[in-house]
Motif scaffolding. Structure first.
Motif, PDB file in Angstrom:
ATOM      1  N   GLU A   1       0.807  -1.288  -0.093  1.00 13.63           N
ATOM      2  CA  GLU A   1       0.209   0.046  -0.186  1.00 13.63           C
ATOM      3  C   GLU A   1       1.044   1.344   0.121  1.00 13.63           C
ATOM      4  OE1 GLU A   1      -2.633  -0.317   3.166  1.00 13.63           O
ATOM      5  OE2 GLU A   1      -3.502  -2.130   2.250  1.00 13.63           O
ATOM      6  N   GLU A   2       1.894   1.144   0.873  1.00 15.61           N
ATOM      7  CA  GLU A   2       2.720   2.516   0.899  1.00 15.61           C
ATOM      8  C   GLU A   2       3.397   2.635  -0.521  1.00 15.61           C
ATOM      9  OE1 GLU A   2       5.554   1.792   4.045  1.00 15.61           O
ATOM     10  OE2 GLU A   2       3.824   1.911   5.519  1.00 15.61           O
TER      11      GLU A   2
ATOM     12  N   PRO B   1       4.970   6.298  -5.133  1.00 16.18           N
ATOM     13  CA  PRO B   1       5.805   5.546  -6.189  1.00 16.18           C
ATOM     14  C   PRO B   1       7.127   5.995  -5.794  1.00 16.18           C
ATOM     15  CG  PRO B   1       3.806   6.367  -6.852  1.00 16.18           C
ATOM     16  CD  PRO B   1       3.731   7.132  -5.668  1.00 16.18           C
ATOM     17  N   LEU B   2       8.101   5.131  -5.554  1.00 18.81           N
ATOM     18  CA  LEU B   2       9.275   5.480  -5.713  1.00 18.81           C
ATOM     19  C   LEU B   2      10.007   4.844  -6.763  1.00 18.81           C
ATOM     20  CD1 LEU B   2      10.438   4.873  -1.856  1.00 18.81           C
ATOM     21  CD2 LEU B   2      10.183   7.169  -3.071  1.00 18.81           C
ATOM     22  N   PRO B   3      11.346   5.131  -7.354  1.00 20.24           N
ATOM     23  CA  PRO B   3      11.925   4.367  -8.195  1.00 20.24           C
ATOM     24  C   PRO B   3      12.000   2.779  -7.821  1.00 20.24           C
ATOM     25  CG  PRO B   3      13.186   6.378  -7.848  1.00 20.24           C
ATOM     26  CD  PRO B   3      11.977   6.316  -6.731  1.00 20.24           C
TER      27      PRO B   3
ATOM     28  N   ALA C   1      14.788  -7.171   3.036  1.00 18.38           N
ATOM     29  CA  ALA C   1      14.613  -7.375   1.919  1.00 18.38           C
ATOM     30  C   ALA C   1      13.191  -7.294   1.304  1.00 18.38           C
ATOM     31  CB  ALA C   1      14.847  -9.230   1.442  1.00 18.38           C
ATOM     32  N   LEU C   2      12.171  -7.359   2.180  1.00 16.09           N
ATOM     33  CA  LEU C   2      10.795  -7.047   1.656  1.00 16.09           C
ATOM     34  C   LEU C   2      10.670  -5.551   1.625  1.00 16.09           C
ATOM     35  CD1 LEU C   2       8.165  -9.210   3.862  1.00 16.09           C
ATOM     36  CD2 LEU C   2       8.740  -9.356   1.475  1.00 16.09           C
ATOM     37  N   GLU C   3      11.300  -4.628   2.435  1.00 16.89           N
ATOM     38  CA  GLU C   3      11.409  -3.092   2.096  1.00 16.89           C
ATOM     39  C   GLU C   3      11.823  -2.844   0.861  1.00 16.89           C
ATOM     40  OE1 GLU C   3      10.850  -0.690   4.826  1.00 16.89           O
ATOM     41  OE2 GLU C   3      10.848  -1.884   6.780  1.00 16.89           O
ATOM     42  N   LEU C   4      12.862  -3.571   0.470  1.00 13.16           N
ATOM     43  CA  LEU C   4      13.510  -3.177  -0.580  1.00 13.16           C
ATOM     44  C   LEU C   4      12.988  -3.677  -2.004  1.00 13.16           C
ATOM     45  CD1 LEU C   4      17.119  -3.684   0.652  1.00 13.16           C
ATOM     46  CD2 LEU C   4      16.161  -1.457   0.079  1.00 13.16           C
ATOM     47  N   SER C   5      11.861  -4.626  -1.741  1.00 13.67           N
ATOM     48  CA  SER C   5      11.224  -5.306  -3.156  1.00 13.67           C
ATOM     49  C   SER C   5      10.504  -4.419  -3.782  1.00 13.67           C
ATOM     50  CB  SER C   5      10.383  -6.720  -2.382  1.00 13.67           C
ATOM     51  OG  SER C   5      11.469  -7.464  -1.525  1.00 13.67           O
TER      52      SER C   5
ATOM     53  N   LYS D   1       5.946  -5.969  -7.639  1.00 13.88           N
ATOM     54  CA  LYS D   1       5.801  -7.231  -8.230  1.00 13.88           C
ATOM     55  C   LYS D   1       6.197  -8.259  -7.176  1.00 13.88           C
ATOM     56  CE  LYS D   1       7.329  -9.880 -12.270  1.00 13.88           C
ATOM     57  NZ  LYS D   1       8.407 -10.406 -11.961  1.00 13.88           N
ATOM     58  N   VAL D   2       7.337  -8.256  -6.652  1.00 12.24           N
ATOM     59  CA  VAL D   2       7.841  -9.087  -5.814  1.00 12.24           C
ATOM     60  C   VAL D   2       6.901  -9.085  -4.408  1.00 12.24           C
ATOM     61  CG1 VAL D   2       9.737  -9.652  -4.230  1.00 12.24           C
ATOM     62  CG2 VAL D   2      10.141  -8.999  -6.521  1.00 12.24           C
ATOM     63  N   LEU D   3       6.519  -7.929  -4.038  1.00 14.85           N
ATOM     64  CA  LEU D   3       5.629  -7.952  -2.906  1.00 14.85           C
ATOM     65  C   LEU D   3       4.340  -8.719  -3.169  1.00 14.85           C
ATOM     66  CD1 LEU D   3       6.095  -4.340  -1.462  1.00 14.85           C
ATOM     67  CD2 LEU D   3       7.058  -6.244  -0.344  1.00 14.85           C
ATOM     68  N   LYS D   4       3.751  -8.471  -4.229  1.00 10.55           N
ATOM     69  CA  LYS D   4       2.475  -9.244  -4.630  1.00 10.55           C
ATOM     70  C   LYS D   4       2.611 -10.645  -4.715  1.00 10.55           C
ATOM     71  CE  LYS D   4       0.209  -5.624  -7.295  1.00 10.55           C
ATOM     72  NZ  LYS D   4       0.462  -5.167  -8.716  1.00 10.55           N
ATOM     73  N   GLU D   5       3.832 -11.195  -5.372  1.00  7.74           N
ATOM     74  CA  GLU D   5       4.102 -12.397  -5.522  1.00  7.74           C
ATOM     75  C   GLU D   5       4.332 -13.101  -4.107  1.00  7.74           C
ATOM     76  OE1 GLU D   5       6.601 -12.346  -9.711  1.00  7.74           O
ATOM     77  OE2 GLU D   5       7.644 -12.497  -7.932  1.00  7.74           O
ATOM     78  N   THR D   6       4.914 -12.492  -3.075  1.00  3.48           N
ATOM     79  CA  THR D   6       5.208 -12.906  -1.858  1.00  3.48           C
ATOM     80  C   THR D   6       3.909 -13.092  -1.260  1.00  3.48           C
ATOM     81  OG1 THR D   6       7.327 -11.435  -1.823  1.00  3.48           O
ATOM     82  CG2 THR D   6       6.392 -12.467   0.282  1.00  3.48           C
TER      83      THR D   6
END
Ligand SMILES: [Zn+2]
Length: 114
Positions: free
Chosen positions: A25-26, A31-33, A49-53, A56-61
């Motif tokens: 959500e954040e 939207p950051l690069p 790792a999650l913070e940096l994801s 797309k990766v967050l959704k997959e997670t």
């Protein structure tokens, strides 16, 4: 798997899901690069790792977490989806939403890289 262990994993997965949803959500609101998708979702640095994801990766997670919760309910949480062998407990503690053993995961990564 013992009932108490199951409960621990369930709690962990639910917390992880809430956290991943919030991060998603954040990222949608500000939207950051986007970082690379290759962000390693490794061991102790899971949170980081999650913070940096990327989104797309967050959704997959999130999808993997949902699946893991269902696998937990079905009593097949620690069974590898591909080879049906037991996933070592230590591996599940490191990556609670995985549904593959180390060997099968390695094969999947290899296939992806082709
Ligand atoms: Zn396997």
């Amino acid at each position: 798997m013992e009932e108490q262990e199951k409960l621990q994993f369930q709690t962990q997965l639910l917390e992880l899901r809430a956290r991943t949803q919030k991060l998603l959500e954040e990222k949608t609101a500000n939207p950051l690069p986007e970082p690379k998708d290759e962000a390693e979702l490794g061991s102790a640095a899971l949170d980081m790792a999650l913070e940096l994801s990327s989104k797309k990766v967050l959704k997959e997670t999130l999808e993997m977490i949902e699946k893991a919760l269902k696998r937990l309910e079905a009593g097949i949480y620690d069974i590898c989806e591909i080879c049906r062998r037991k996933i070592p407990l230590n591996r599940l503690k490191t990556i609670p939403y995985t549904s593959y053993c180390v060997e099968c995961q390695a094969k999947i990564e290899e296939e992806k890289g082709k």
